[in-house]
Design an enzyme around this catalytic site. Sequence first.
Site, PDB file in Angstrom:
ATOM      1  N   ARG A   2       9.635   2.107   6.323  1.00 18.46           N
ATOM      2  CA  ARG A   2       8.427   2.213   5.495  1.00 18.46           C
ATOM      3  C   ARG A   2       8.794   2.413   4.031  1.00 18.46           C
ATOM      4  NH1 ARG A   2       3.491   3.196   7.942  1.00 18.46           N
ATOM      5  NH2 ARG A   2       3.595   3.465  10.186  1.00 18.46           N
ATOM      6  N   MET A  14      -4.150  -1.454   5.210  1.00 20.43           N
ATOM      7  CA  MET A  14      -4.029  -0.797   6.513  1.00 20.43           C
ATOM      8  C   MET A  14      -2.623  -0.241   6.793  1.00 20.43           C
ATOM      9  SD  MET A  14      -7.074  -0.948   7.394  1.00 20.43           S
ATOM     10  CE  MET A  14      -7.049  -0.378   9.087  1.00 20.43           C
ATOM     11  N   ARG A  15      -1.956   0.265   5.769  1.00 19.12           N
ATOM     12  CA  ARG A  15      -0.651   0.902   5.963  1.00 19.12           C
ATOM     13  C   ARG A  15      -0.690   2.275   5.317  1.00 19.12           C
ATOM     14  NH1 ARG A  15       2.195  -1.304   9.620  1.00 19.12           N
ATOM     15  NH2 ARG A  15       4.086  -0.397   8.752  1.00 19.12           N
ATOM     16  N   ASN A  51      -8.402   5.363  -3.092  1.00 16.96           N
ATOM     17  CA  ASN A  51      -8.718   4.708  -1.819  1.00 16.96           C
ATOM     18  C   ASN A  51     -10.232   4.716  -1.588  1.00 16.96           C
ATOM     19  OD1 ASN A  51      -8.153   3.586   0.826  1.00 16.96           O
ATOM     20  ND2 ASN A  51      -8.585   5.605   1.686  1.00 16.96           N
ATOM     21  N   HIS A  98     -12.918   4.927   1.495  1.00 17.58           N
ATOM     22  CA  HIS A  98     -12.997   5.257   2.927  1.00 17.58           C
ATOM     23  C   HIS A  98     -14.455   5.166   3.386  1.00 17.58           C
ATOM     24  CE1 HIS A  98     -11.709   6.945   6.705  1.00 17.58           C
ATOM     25  NE2 HIS A  98     -12.761   7.746   6.662  1.00 17.58           N
ATOM     26  N   GLY A 117      -1.777  13.469   2.633  1.00 21.13           N
ATOM     27  CA  GLY A 117      -2.583  13.525   3.853  1.00 21.13           C
ATOM     28  C   GLY A 117      -3.279  12.200   4.130  1.00 21.13           C
ATOM     29  N   ALA A 146     -22.651  -0.144   0.122  1.00 24.59           N
ATOM     30  CA  ALA A 146     -22.568   1.064  -0.719  1.00 24.59           C
ATOM     31  C   ALA A 146     -21.166   1.198  -1.317  1.00 24.59           C
ATOM     32  CB  ALA A 146     -22.930   2.297   0.106  1.00 24.59           C
TER      33      ALA A 146
HETATM   34  C1  GRF Z   1     -13.703  -0.984   3.924  1.00 26.61           C
HETATM   35  O1  GRF Z   1     -14.612  -0.543   4.899  1.00 26.61           O
HETATM   36  C2  GRF Z   1     -12.950   0.194   3.355  1.00 26.61           C
HETATM   37  O2  GRF Z   1     -13.719   1.359   3.324  1.00 26.61           O
HETATM   38  C3  GRF Z   1     -11.815   0.364   4.321  1.00 26.61           C
HETATM   39  O3  GRF Z   1     -11.448  -0.942   4.670  1.00 26.61           O
HETATM   40  C4  GRF Z   1     -12.576  -1.815   4.529  1.00 26.61           C
HETATM   41  C5  GRF Z   1     -12.151  -2.930   3.637  1.00 26.61           C
HETATM   42  O4  GRF Z   1     -13.124  -3.926   3.510  1.00 26.61           O
HETATM   43  N1  GRF Z   1     -10.756   1.146   3.744  1.00 26.61           N
HETATM   44  P1  GRF Z   1     -12.862  -5.131   2.506  1.00 26.61           P
HETATM   45  O5  GRF Z   1     -11.503  -5.741   2.862  1.00 26.61           O
HETATM   46  O6  GRF Z   1     -12.875  -4.593   1.120  1.00 26.61           O
HETATM   47  O7  GRF Z   1     -13.973  -6.097   2.765  1.00 26.61           O
END
Ligand code: GRF
Length: 208
Positions: free
Chosen positions: A65, A90-91, A107, A109, A143, A173
Amino acid sequence: MLALGVLVSGNGTNLQAVLDAIQRRELDAEVRMVISNQPDAKALARAESAGVPTCSVRHGEFASREEFDHELVRRLQAAGAEWVLLAGFMRVLTPVFLGAFRDRIVNIHPALLPAFPGVRAQAQALAYGVKVAGCTVHFVDEGVDAGPVIAQRAVDVLADDGVESLSARILEAEHQLVVEALSWIAQGRVELVQGSDGSRRVARVRAS
Ligand code: GRF
């Protein structure tokens, strides 16, 4: 002007929202580089359409990593990125990356943190039975989805919601929230301060 690098893995609708806001001059930023760990991510095509430099760096091609993170840092720094947006990346990043962009990684979320960190946050919220869900833009620290919160937006959970319908409303949103939070940062209005009980740092957003 915010010199941004964006890390993506998938569709890139949040990246698109940022690119659109820059084009409309609602956000004083420039995306210097978009990096995907998935070569076929639609996000890369979105960036290319906007004339933004892209590259794919496959995590599977690195022995660790940390080595993967070194490569990300090298490419972002070479492109002149000063801040990093994780937009569906996704890492999990290691201290190698966190140290290189300390307190300059943001980020998005799809939950109202600290509720429902980790993957499939919308499904977690639905399964728990909350009546208000939403999204969070936050600083990234060691975290998982745990760093200081910059901005949040609530979304009602409707009686007949499934994961798909709720996720779609949360995503809308997110698109607004990420632009808003980045513009606050670009305006120099976001600072990290010690929280009121001294146990953690929090983000303070100054009024414009
Ligand atoms: C979103 O739901 C974000 O909150 C999450 O991954 C998704 C990414 O969506 N971290 P996109 O690739 O921006 O359409």
